[in-house]
Design an enzyme around this catalytic site. Structure first.
Site, PDB file in Angstrom:
ATOM      1  N   GLY A  99      -0.093  -2.797  13.413  1.00 41.39           N
ATOM      2  CA  GLY A  99       0.834  -1.891  14.082  1.00 41.39           C
ATOM      3  C   GLY A  99       2.089  -1.631  13.267  1.00 41.39           C
ATOM      4  CB  CYS A 100       4.363  -3.935  11.508  1.00 42.72           C
ATOM      5  SG  CYS A 100       4.791  -4.888  12.993  1.00 42.72           S
ATOM      6  CB  THR A 101       0.651  -1.637   8.242  1.00 42.14           C
ATOM      7  OG1 THR A 101       0.791  -3.012   7.838  1.00 42.14           O
ATOM      8  CG2 THR A 101       0.228  -0.799   7.039  1.00 42.14           C
ATOM      9  CB  ALA A 104       6.124   0.485   7.585  1.00 42.96           C
TER      10      ALA A 104
END
Length: 219
Positions: A99-101, A104
Site C-alpha cells: 500500500g505504501c509503495t 509513494a
C-alpha cells in the site's frame, strides 16, 4: 448363578465449574469491550489539539525535530520556509509495503503536476533513514522521505495510530502556517485530495506531461 453388576451412576456435570468457566468468558468479553472503549477514547484524545483545515498554526517548534532519509536534521518550519507556497506531507505506515509503495509511486507519477504551484512534496513515516533511503532509491522517488522515528510530527498532525503505528493520510500547510488539507485515506484518495489544491490549468511556463497535454487522465 448369574452375577449382577451394579450400574455406575451417570457422571453429573460440575455445575460450579461450568458456571466458573462461563463467568470467566463473560469477564473476558467485558474486558475486551472495555479495552476497545479505552482505545477509542485514546484515539479521540490523540486528536485533541490537532489543527483542522482553516486553522493557522505556529510553525516554530510544531512537531519537533525530524530528519530526511539522508540524515539531515530539519523541522516543519524549515520545510515551509524553503518551499515556494507550502508543503504537503503524505503519511504512510511502513516503507516498501504494498500500500505504501502504491501511494509513494502515485505521488511520484503526479509529482510535476502537484508541485506546479510551488507546493513541496514529502513522504512522512516513522521508518528509519536506512529503510526510507532504500525505499526512495528502489522506487526512484523525486521527493525526500522524512523520518519521524519518535512520531512527534506524525502525532502533531493527527496521524498517530493508538497504541502504535501511523495512519495513512495527507497534511498540507501554506507559507503562513494555514492548514490547507488534513485527512486520512487510501493511496488514491491522498493523491486526489492534493490534486484539488492545484488549479486545473498549470502555472504558465510549467511544462505539461504528454498525457496532460493530450487531455488524458494519468490515474
Amino acid at each position: 448363578m448369574v452375577e449382577l453388576r451394579k450400574r455406575k451412576a451417570p457422571i453429573q456435570p460440575n455445575i460450579t465449574e461450568t458456571k466458573g468457566k462461563r463467568g470467566k468468558k463473560e469477564e473476558t468479553s467485558s474486558s475486551d469491550r472495555q479495552t476497545r472503549k479505552t482505545n477509542d477514547a485514546t484515539n479521540a484524545d490523540s486528536l485533541a489539539g490537532v489543527p483542522n483545515v482553516g486553522d493557522t498554526i505556529a510553525l516554530d517548534g510544531f512537531g519537533g525535530e525530524i530528519e530526511t532519509n539522508d540524515g539531515t536534521k530539519t523541522n516543519l518550519k524549515e520545510l515551509v520556509a524553503t518551499s515556494k507556497s507550502g508543503v504537503v506531507l503524505f503519511t504512510y505506515p511502513k516503507a516498501s509495503t504494498p500500500g505504501c509503495t502504491k501511494q509513494a509511486c502515485l505521488f511520484r507519477d503526479k509529482y510535476n503536476h502537484l508541485t506546479s504551484t510551488g507546493l513541496s512534496i514529502y513522504g512522512l513515516s516513522a521508518d528509519s533513514p536506512r529503510a526510507n533511503t532504500t525505499f526512495k532509491s528502489k522506487q526512484t522517488l523525486p521527493y525526500p522521505l522524512l523520518c519521524d522515528t519518535s512520531a512527534t510530527l506524525i502525532s502533531a498532525i493527527g496521524s498517530k495510530k493508538v497504541p502504535k503505528g501511523t495512519v495513512r493520510g495527507v497534511f498540507s500547510v501554506d507559507k503562513q502556517g494555514k492548514v490547507l488539507l488534513r485527512q486520512a485515506g487510501g493511496p488514491d484518495a491522498t493523491v486526489d485530495a492534493v490534486q484539488k489544491l492545484v488549479p486545473a490549468e498549470q502555472v504558465e511556463g510549467t511544462p505539461k506531461t504528454d498525457a496532460e497535454a493530450q487531455g488524458k487522465d494519468e490515474d
